[in-house]
Design an enzyme around this catalytic site. Structure first.
Site, PDB file in Angstrom:
ATOM      1  CG  ASN A  81       4.950   0.793  -6.541  1.00  0.00           C
ATOM      2  OD1 ASN A  81       4.130   1.292  -7.288  1.00  0.00           O
ATOM      3  ND2 ASN A  81       6.249   0.970  -6.700  1.00  0.00           N
ATOM      4  N   GLY A 126       4.620  -1.608  -0.485  1.00  0.00           N
ATOM      5  CA  GLY A 126       5.209  -1.647   0.855  1.00  0.00           C
ATOM      6  C   GLY A 126       4.331  -0.990   1.900  1.00  0.00           C
ATOM      7  CG  ASP A 127       3.898   3.161   1.761  1.00  0.00           C
ATOM      8  OD1 ASP A 127       4.885   3.000   2.483  1.00  0.00           O
ATOM      9  OD2 ASP A 127       3.872   3.972   0.819  1.00  0.00           O
ATOM     10  CE1 TYR A 155      10.949   0.681  -4.271  1.00  0.00           C
ATOM     11  CE2 TYR A 155      13.032   0.416  -3.106  1.00  0.00           C
ATOM     12  CZ  TYR A 155      11.661   0.581  -3.084  1.00  0.00           C
ATOM     13  OH  TYR A 155      10.999   0.647  -1.891  1.00  0.00           O
ATOM     14  NE  ARG A 173       9.620  -2.434  -4.314  1.00  0.00           N
ATOM     15  CZ  ARG A 173       8.917  -2.243  -5.422  1.00  0.00           C
ATOM     16  NH1 ARG A 173       9.483  -2.453  -6.604  1.00  0.00           N
ATOM     17  NH2 ARG A 173       7.667  -1.825  -5.364  1.00  0.00           N
ATOM     18  N   GLY A 174      12.373  -1.719   0.042  1.00  0.00           N
ATOM     19  CA  GLY A 174      11.393  -1.009   0.860  1.00  0.00           C
ATOM     20  C   GLY A 174      11.362  -1.496   2.297  1.00  0.00           C
ATOM     21  CD  GLU A 175       8.466  -0.143   7.294  1.00  0.00           C
ATOM     22  OE1 GLU A 175       7.739  -0.416   8.260  1.00  0.00           O
ATOM     23  OE2 GLU A 175       8.759   1.027   6.964  1.00  0.00           O
ATOM     24  CG  ASP A 176       5.236  -5.986   3.781  1.00  0.00           C
ATOM     25  OD1 ASP A 176       5.020  -6.150   4.992  1.00  0.00           O
ATOM     26  OD2 ASP A 176       4.760  -6.719   2.908  1.00  0.00           O
ATOM     27  CB  SER A 177       9.764  -7.370   0.562  1.00  0.00           C
ATOM     28  OG  SER A 177      10.576  -6.276   0.185  1.00  0.00           O
TER      29      SER A 177
END
Length: 376
Positions: free
Chosen positions: A12, A14-15, A192, A269-273
């Site tokens: 969504n 993050g990338d 998520y 969640r994920g990488e950016d946040s």
């Protein structure tokens, strides 16, 4: 020399969040000529509403942004090509890379990891069998022997302003939360699908301390709304016991950073946040991107091994247990009170962690230095 950054959106936002921050930093902080190629224009416009509604090349904050499909028509590849997260470059662009008189610096930007093995693989070249060109693997991480993590020069000034004495009052003036106040325990939720959420909402409702939960639009809000029978729309609020929920619109990157900075606990969640929550210097709970056979738990445990190194043993064990339960969808009603009691100490630790990480060079600076070395 031109730099091309390629991003296929899988997780969504993050990338594209990571790729945009990197492209902007390369252009604005390091003076590079940067093009960002994106395959999901809808996700891009959520983060950057200023880009055209219909996919078309545009210039924003010093970065040229192009629809992915146009890369097939490129006849002159950049001197540095960044393939984010093994996104597989378009065939037409690969042909342009092969036709260059001087081979480009081809960087495969990997996902962030705290696993020890990445230190030995970071910066290693590998011949690409399809093109014969060398591709270098660049691993973001948390030590000097990795690629580091992203941050911009003004980040801490904005964070400290949000954490100032009037930060919460100013936020509430923009986002009124009936039943909540600046004195409540503030938490943000970005996750998520997670079976643990229903039980955690129940724990917050029964808690002795009032909680104000901020939930931006998206999957997390839909889950919260379903469990509490509230409208899943921005601006909606709901009060149940000690819990007040305030639904937010999809926030700009700057507003989301401010929210993270003001909260007592951030669920990310994920990488950016995940990275932004660490720069906020507040306690956090991370949900890694779910993978088959629970391999994402390896990444969670690897990070906790580093993050908990400076914590009291009991505090570290409590944090590990809570993160493990959150990532596996367990019932956390009994685990929450133990974590809540430790929040003051975890807040001091989060500040120390952020300060220590900030003492290292960031990802963009390390990448520029690396590419400058190999192209000479």
């Amino acid at each position: 020399m031109r730099w091309d950054v390629f991003c296929r959106v899988v997780d969504n936002f993050g990338d594209i969040g990571v790729c945009w921050r990197l492209a902007r930093s390369l252009a604005n902080t390091h003076g590079r000529w940067v093009r960002l190629w994106v395959d999901d224009w809808i996700a891009l416009r959520h983060l950057l509403p200023a880009v055209p509604e219909v996919p078309a090349p545009c210039l924003l904050e010093g970065v040229e942004i192009h629809p992915w499909a146009l890369a097939e028509q490129v006849t002159e590849a950049a001197g540095c090509v960044i393939e984010a997260f093994a996104c597989h470059l378009p065939e037409g662009y690969l042909a342009a890379m092969r036709s260059r008189a001087v081979a480009p610096a081809w960087i495969n930007l990997e996902y962030l990891s705290a696993e020890a093995w990445i230190e030995d693989c970071h910066g290693l070249p590998s011949p690409d069998p399809a093109t014969g060109l060398n591709k270098t693997f660049f691993f973001p991480g948390f030590t000097e022997r990795t690629g580091g993590v992203l941050r911009e020069p003004e980040l801490f000034e904005r964070r400290d302003a949000a954490q100032g004495i009037d930060g919460r009052a100013l936020w509430l003036a923009r986002h009124a939360a009936p039943g909540g106040s600046a004195a409540s325990r503030w938490m943000s939720l970005f996750c998520y699908e997670n079976a643990a959420l229903e039980h955690l909402l129940a724990a917050w409702q029964a808690d002795a301390q009032p909680t104000l939960l901020w939930v931006p639009a998206g999957i997390a809000l839909k889950q919260v709304a379903a469990h509490l029978d509230m409208a899943p729309v921005a601006g909606a609020s709901h009060r149940a016991g000690a819990l007040t929920v305030r639904a937010l619109p999809f926030l700009s990157m700057r507003d989301y950073d401010a929210l993270l900075a003001m909260c007592d606990v951030n669920f990310v969640r994920g990488e950016d946040s995940f990275v932004r929550a660490q720069w906020a210097a507040r306690p956090l709970v991370w949900q890694a991107y779910p993978q088959a056979d629970a391999t994402h738990l390896v990444k969670v445990n690897a990070f906790l091994s580093r993050y908990c190194a400076g914590l009291d043993v009991a505090d570290g064990d409590c944090l590990r247990a809570f993160w493990s339960g959150w990532n596996q969808g367990h019932d956390l009603r009994q685990a929450w009170p133990a974590l809540a009691r430790r929040l003051p100490r975890l807040a001091r630790h989060a500040r120390r962690w952020s300060d220590e990480l900030a003492a290292q060079k960031d990802l963009a600076e390390r990448l520029v230095e690396f590419v400058d070395r190999i192209v000479k």
